[in-house]
Scaffold this active site. Structure first.
Site, PDB file in Angstrom:
ATOM      1  N   ASP A  94       0.852  -1.192   0.000  1.00 28.74           N
ATOM      2  CA  ASP A  94       0.000   0.000   0.000  1.00 28.74           C
ATOM      3  C   ASP A  94       0.894   1.251   0.000  1.00 28.74           C
ATOM      4  O   ASP A  94       1.804   1.370   0.832  1.00 28.74           O
ATOM      5  CB  ASP A  94      -0.854  -0.050   1.286  1.00 28.74           C
ATOM      6  N   HIS A  95       0.652   2.165  -0.908  1.00 25.33           N
ATOM      7  CA  HIS A  95       1.387   3.434  -0.970  1.00 25.33           C
ATOM      8  C   HIS A  95       2.909   3.275  -1.034  1.00 25.33           C
ATOM      9  O   HIS A  95       3.640   3.931  -0.270  1.00 25.33           O
ATOM     10  CB  HIS A  95       1.029   4.334   0.228  1.00 25.33           C
ATOM     11  N   ASP A 116       2.762   4.932  -5.503  1.00 20.85           N
ATOM     12  CA  ASP A 116       2.003   6.169  -5.296  1.00 20.85           C
ATOM     13  C   ASP A 116       2.881   7.377  -5.613  1.00 20.85           C
ATOM     14  O   ASP A 116       3.640   7.845  -4.761  1.00 20.85           O
ATOM     15  CB  ASP A 116       1.507   6.224  -3.844  1.00 20.85           C
ATOM     16  N   GLY A 191      -7.719   8.360   7.160  1.00 22.56           N
ATOM     17  CA  GLY A 191      -7.865   8.656   8.575  1.00 22.56           C
ATOM     18  C   GLY A 191      -9.308   8.710   9.049  1.00 22.56           C
ATOM     19  O   GLY A 191     -10.252   8.423   8.302  1.00 22.56           O
ATOM     20  N   SER A 237     -12.817   4.335   4.727  1.00 27.61           N
ATOM     21  CA  SER A 237     -13.444   3.951   5.985  1.00 27.61           C
ATOM     22  C   SER A 237     -14.689   4.798   6.202  1.00 27.61           C
ATOM     23  O   SER A 237     -14.736   5.970   5.815  1.00 27.61           O
ATOM     24  CB  SER A 237     -12.464   4.156   7.159  1.00 27.61           C
ATOM     25  N   ASN A 277     -10.283   0.577  -0.173  1.00 31.77           N
ATOM     26  CA  ASN A 277      -9.295   0.470   0.909  1.00 31.77           C
ATOM     27  C   ASN A 277      -9.879   0.869   2.265  1.00 31.77           C
ATOM     28  O   ASN A 277     -10.422   1.980   2.407  1.00 31.77           O
ATOM     29  CB  ASN A 277      -8.120   1.415   0.626  1.00 31.77           C
TER      30      ASN A 277
HETATM   31  P1  13P Z   1      -8.905   4.799   5.612  1.00 28.90           P
HETATM   32  O1  13P Z   1      -8.026   5.652   6.463  1.00 28.90           O
HETATM   33  O2  13P Z   1     -10.140   5.514   5.200  1.00 28.90           O
HETATM   34  O3  13P Z   1      -9.215   3.476   6.225  1.00 28.90           O
HETATM   35  O4  13P Z   1      -8.103   4.508   4.237  1.00 28.90           O
HETATM   36  C1  13P Z   1      -7.171   3.463   4.155  1.00 28.90           C
HETATM   37  C2  13P Z   1      -6.381   3.506   2.911  1.00 28.90           C
HETATM   38  O5  13P Z   1      -6.664   4.203   1.969  1.00 28.90           O
HETATM   39  C3  13P Z   1      -5.210   2.638   2.851  1.00 28.90           C
HETATM   40  O6  13P Z   1      -4.464   2.838   1.686  1.00 28.90           O
HETATM   41  O1  G3H Z   2      -3.332   4.816   3.559  1.00 35.30           O
HETATM   42  C1  G3H Z   2      -2.743   4.639   4.604  1.00 35.30           C
HETATM   43  C2  G3H Z   2      -3.046   3.454   5.431  1.00 35.30           C
HETATM   44  O2  G3H Z   2      -4.135   3.694   6.281  1.00 35.30           O
HETATM   45  C3  G3H Z   2      -1.831   3.003   6.145  1.00 35.30           C
HETATM   46  O3  G3H Z   2      -1.540   3.848   7.203  1.00 35.30           O
HETATM   47  O4  G3H Z   2       0.865   4.385   6.924  1.00 35.30           O
HETATM   48  O5  G3H Z   2      -0.245   4.589   9.168  1.00 35.30           O
HETATM   49  O6  G3H Z   2       0.211   2.333   8.155  1.00 35.30           O
HETATM   50  P1  G3H Z   2      -0.079   3.796   7.913  1.00 35.30           P
HETATM   51 ZN    ZN Z   3      -4.521   4.836   0.962  1.00 35.17          ZN
END
Ligand code: 13P
Ligand code: G3H
Ligand code: ZN
Length: 335
Positions: A94-95, A116, A191, A237, A277
């Site tokens: 992720d990212h 990303d 968030g 979320s 996500n």
């Molecule tokens: P949320 O913070 O809305 O759960 O998003 C998570 C996300 O985009 C992880 O890449």
């Molecule tokens: O998009 C971000 C995710 O919620 C991951 O968050 O970098 O704090 O693990 P994190």
């Molecule tokens: Zn994300």
């Protein structure tokens, strides 16, 4: 070099094709801990859903990259042990913020990576995205790239303001990068504070914030430009208010936490959005259960006692998302 196929993992290609055609979305749940991994696998098995387990750079720093990779391998074995003969589990970065990080994950068995480059100038984003795609495709690893900027307050992903994806750029971006899916910005953000109170109205009965709608017109424009192309929504979320209330009741302080209404995610899932996500909702479910348990059992100190209800609460939330919001239940190619 470990290939994900030897670990029993799958990439996103086939599941996205089916999700776009079938009008549902695949859940992409972040995980940092064993309890999250167990809850995700239990939920996916019970609902017969494909699932994406995703690891952020922050998760790698917290839990250790190698441990997370072995946990994902363990997730496949665990799903089989729970009775699912043909689980479809993706291990996704992720990212990813550099070619090197994406390469490292591909080399250690990830079946999908996100590069990303959304905060970079357009041409720079294309250049590095293309580099990641070329490397990943050698190993049949699928790649998600991002165009447009989400606002948010996460540790590793931060921007003060959001910039919607420009529909006029998506054909050029998808063609020149060769990416397998495209993360877009239509008003979601990372968030538990997705909107400022001044961006919302307030429900007079509950006093809770009511957020502005997502930019479905931008999504529709993008779909028109790239018919059938897999689209990804980050920051999705819904920040369940019962969990926020539990946290606040038992000593927490999350005033005006607000997310994306599930009805809008349901609507998005029916379009070309095929990956949604969710991370913050898992954090809220875990924290609410732990706070409640410890407040009610001040003499308990065995982590298994409070992590068990936390795991149960996350599992309940994952099942709810799969069945009632994204619609990915009973969508395994083979059970
Ligand atoms: P949320 O913070 O809305 O759960 O998003 C998570 C996300 O985009 C992880 O890449
Ligand atoms: O998009 C971000 C995710 O919620 C991951 O968050 O970098 O704090 O693990 P994190
Ligand atoms: Zn994300």
């Amino acid at each position: 070099m470990v290939n994900y196929k030897d670990l029993g993992l799958v990439n996103t290609r086939e599941m996205f094709k089916r999700a776009v055609a079938g009008g549902y979305a695949i859940p992409a749940f972040n995980f940092n801990t064993m309890e999250q991994m167990q809850a995700i696998v239990q939920a996916a098995v019970e609902t017969k859903s494909p699932v994406i387990m995703q690891v952020s750079k922050g998760a790698r720093n917290y839990a250790n990259a190698t441990i997370l990779r072995y946990m994902a391998e363990g997730a496949v074995a665990y799903a089989k042990e729970l009775g699912c003969e043909h689980p479809e589990i993706v291990l996704h970065l992720d990212h990813g913020d550099s070619f090197e990080l994406c390469k490292d994950c591909i080399d250690m068995g990830f079946s999908s990576v996100m590069y990303d480059g959304s905060s970079l100038p357009y041409e720079e984003n294309i250049k590095i995205s293309r580099q990641v795609v070329e490397y990943a495709h050698k190993y049949d690893v699928t790649v998600e790239c991002e165009l447009g900027v989400l606002a948010g307050v996460e540790d590793e992903v931060a921007s003060e303001v959001s910039h919607y994806t420009k529909p006029e750029e998506v054909i050029d971006f998808a063609t020149r990068t060769g990416c397998d899916s495209l993360a877009i910005s239509i008003g979601t953000s990372h968030g538990a504070y997705k909107f400022k109170p001044e961006q919302c109205t307030r429900d007079p009965k509950t006093g809770k914030l009511v957020p502005p709608p997502l930019a479905f017109d931008v999504l529709a424009e993008i779909e028109k430009k790239l018919p059938g192309f897999p689209i990804v929504l980050h920051g999705s979320s819904s920040v369940p208010q019962d969990e926020v209330d539990t946290i606040n009741k038992y000593g927490g302080n999350l005033p005006d936490a607000v997310g994306i209404p599930e009805e809008q995610l349901r609507q998005a899932s029916k379009s070309a959005v095929c990956k949604i996500n969710i991370d913050s909702d898992s954090r809220l479910a875990m924290t609410a259960a732990v706070r409640k348990y410890l407040a009610e059992h001040p003499d308990h100190f065995d982590p298994r006692q409070y992590l068990k209800p936390a795991r149960e609460n996350m599992k309940k939330m994952y099942i709810h998302k799969i069945v009632d919001v994204l619609g990915s239940d009973n969508k395994l190619a083979q059970c």
